[in-house]
Design a protein around this motif. Structure first.
Motif, short mmCIF file in Angstrom:
data_model
loop_
_atom_site.label_atom_id
_atom_site.label_comp_id
_atom_site.label_asym_id
_atom_site.label_seq_id
_atom_site.Cartn_x
_atom_site.Cartn_y
_atom_site.Cartn_z
N ARG A 126 0.87 -1.29 -0.02
CA ARG A 126 -0.23 0.04 0.11
C ARG A 126 0.99 1.19 -0.01
NH1 ARG A 126 -3.23 -3.06 3.58
NH2 ARG A 126 -2.25 -2.19 5.60
N ILE A 129 2.53 1.77 -3.42
CA ILE A 129 1.32 2.36 -4.46
C ILE A 129 1.20 3.57 -4.12
CG2 ILE A 129 -1.12 2.25 -4.86
CD1 ILE A 129 -1.10 -0.74 -4.63
N ARG A 130 1.20 4.20 -2.84
CA ARG A 130 0.93 5.68 -2.58
C ARG A 130 2.30 6.60 -3.18
NH1 ARG A 130 3.39 8.78 0.91
NH2 ARG A 130 4.53 6.80 1.88
N LEU A 133 1.86 7.09 -6.96
CA LEU A 133 0.90 7.89 -7.32
C LEU A 133 1.47 9.24 -8.10
CD1 LEU A 133 -1.67 7.91 -4.25
CD2 LEU A 133 -1.49 6.25 -6.37
N ASP A 150 -7.98 8.16 -11.56
CA ASP A 150 -7.76 7.69 -10.16
C ASP A 150 -6.41 7.03 -10.37
OD1 ASP A 150 -7.45 6.07 -7.60
OD2 ASP A 150 -9.78 6.01 -7.67
N ALA A 152 -4.56 5.77 -7.71
CA ALA A 152 -4.28 4.48 -6.97
C ALA A 152 -4.90 3.34 -7.95
CB ALA A 152 -4.86 4.31 -5.73
N GLU A 153 -6.04 3.51 -8.47
CA GLU A 153 -6.75 2.36 -9.47
C GLU A 153 -5.72 1.98 -10.54
OE1 GLU A 153 -9.42 0.33 -8.44
OE2 GLU A 153 -8.87 1.59 -6.71
N VAL A 155 -2.42 2.22 -10.91
CA VAL A 155 -1.24 1.48 -10.32
C VAL A 155 -1.71 0.20 -10.02
CG1 VAL A 155 0.66 1.50 -8.54
CG2 VAL A 155 -0.21 3.69 -9.39
N LYS A 156 -2.96 0.05 -9.37
CA LYS A 156 -3.41 -1.58 -9.03
C LYS A 156 -3.50 -2.19 -10.47
CE LYS A 156 -5.61 0.15 -4.85
NZ LYS A 156 -6.83 0.33 -3.97
#
Length: 200
Positions: A126, A129-130, A133, A150, A152-153, A155-156
């Protein structure tokens, strides 16, 4: 005689212990992770390790975080295409490294129902990922992606296919895997699939 440690010894010992912890975790798994073995691998006395990391989970968390930070750098090439591809390729390379193998050992021990590890792995992911961004934010500022993307979405979506192949289908991942994941994520982002609702 002075008892002060020579300059640089502290960081060198820390690096040696964290490296040894990663290798111990990758080879033995979470349940069998042994601090005394870590000390032996690092060439230090076990009290040196316990003095810095009284809890073994704290040692594991530091070792994994250090590995992720060192081996999955956050790119800034000036292009979202090459940034996403570089991020994905670094992830693939890391998953094959001792650090990546250590993380897989933790995740697989959890799914196998053995001693349950702490939430350190998810926390580390997590956090990474942050930290990634801004890659998306810079691309939005350059006009390469929709303004309401978005981050975060996105990168996920980039990393999900790589982890799926590694953990679920147990396939070998390569640079081609990384490049394909980057293309898919970028195509979705440019099509507006990751846009936030306008009222947010």
């Amino acid at each position: 005689m002075s008892s002060v440690a020579p300059p640089g010894r502290g960081p060198k010992v820390r690096a040696a212990v964290l490296d040894a912890a990663v290798r111990e975790l990758g080879e033995q798994g979470y349940a069998a992770f042994n601090v005394e073995n870590v000390a032996r691998r690092a060439g230090v006395h076990k009290t040196t390790v316990y003095r810095r990391w009284p809890e073994r989970d704290a040692l594991i968390a530091d070792a994994l975080a250090e590995s992720v930070t060192a081996e999955i750098p956050i790119p800034d090439t000036g292009s979202i295409d090459t940034d996403l591809r570089g991020l994905a390729r670094s992830l693939v390379t890391w998953l094959k490294s001792p650090g990546g193998q250590a993380v897989l050992a933790v995740l697989l021990s959890e799914t196998a129902g053995s001693a349950r590890p702490p939430d350190v792995v998810r926390h580390i992911f997590r956090d990474r990922i942050r930290q990634a961004l801004p890659v998306v934010g810079r691309a939005v500022e350059r006009g390469e992606l929709p303004a309401n993307t978005d981050a975060a979405e996105l990168v996920k979506a980039l990393v999900a296919p790589i982890y799926f192949r590694t953990l679920i289908t147990r396939e070998q991942v390569t640079d081609d895997t990384a490049d394909s994941a980057a293309r898919l994520a970028l195509t979705g982002a440019r099509a507006g699939l990751f846009e936030l609702p306008r009222d947010r």
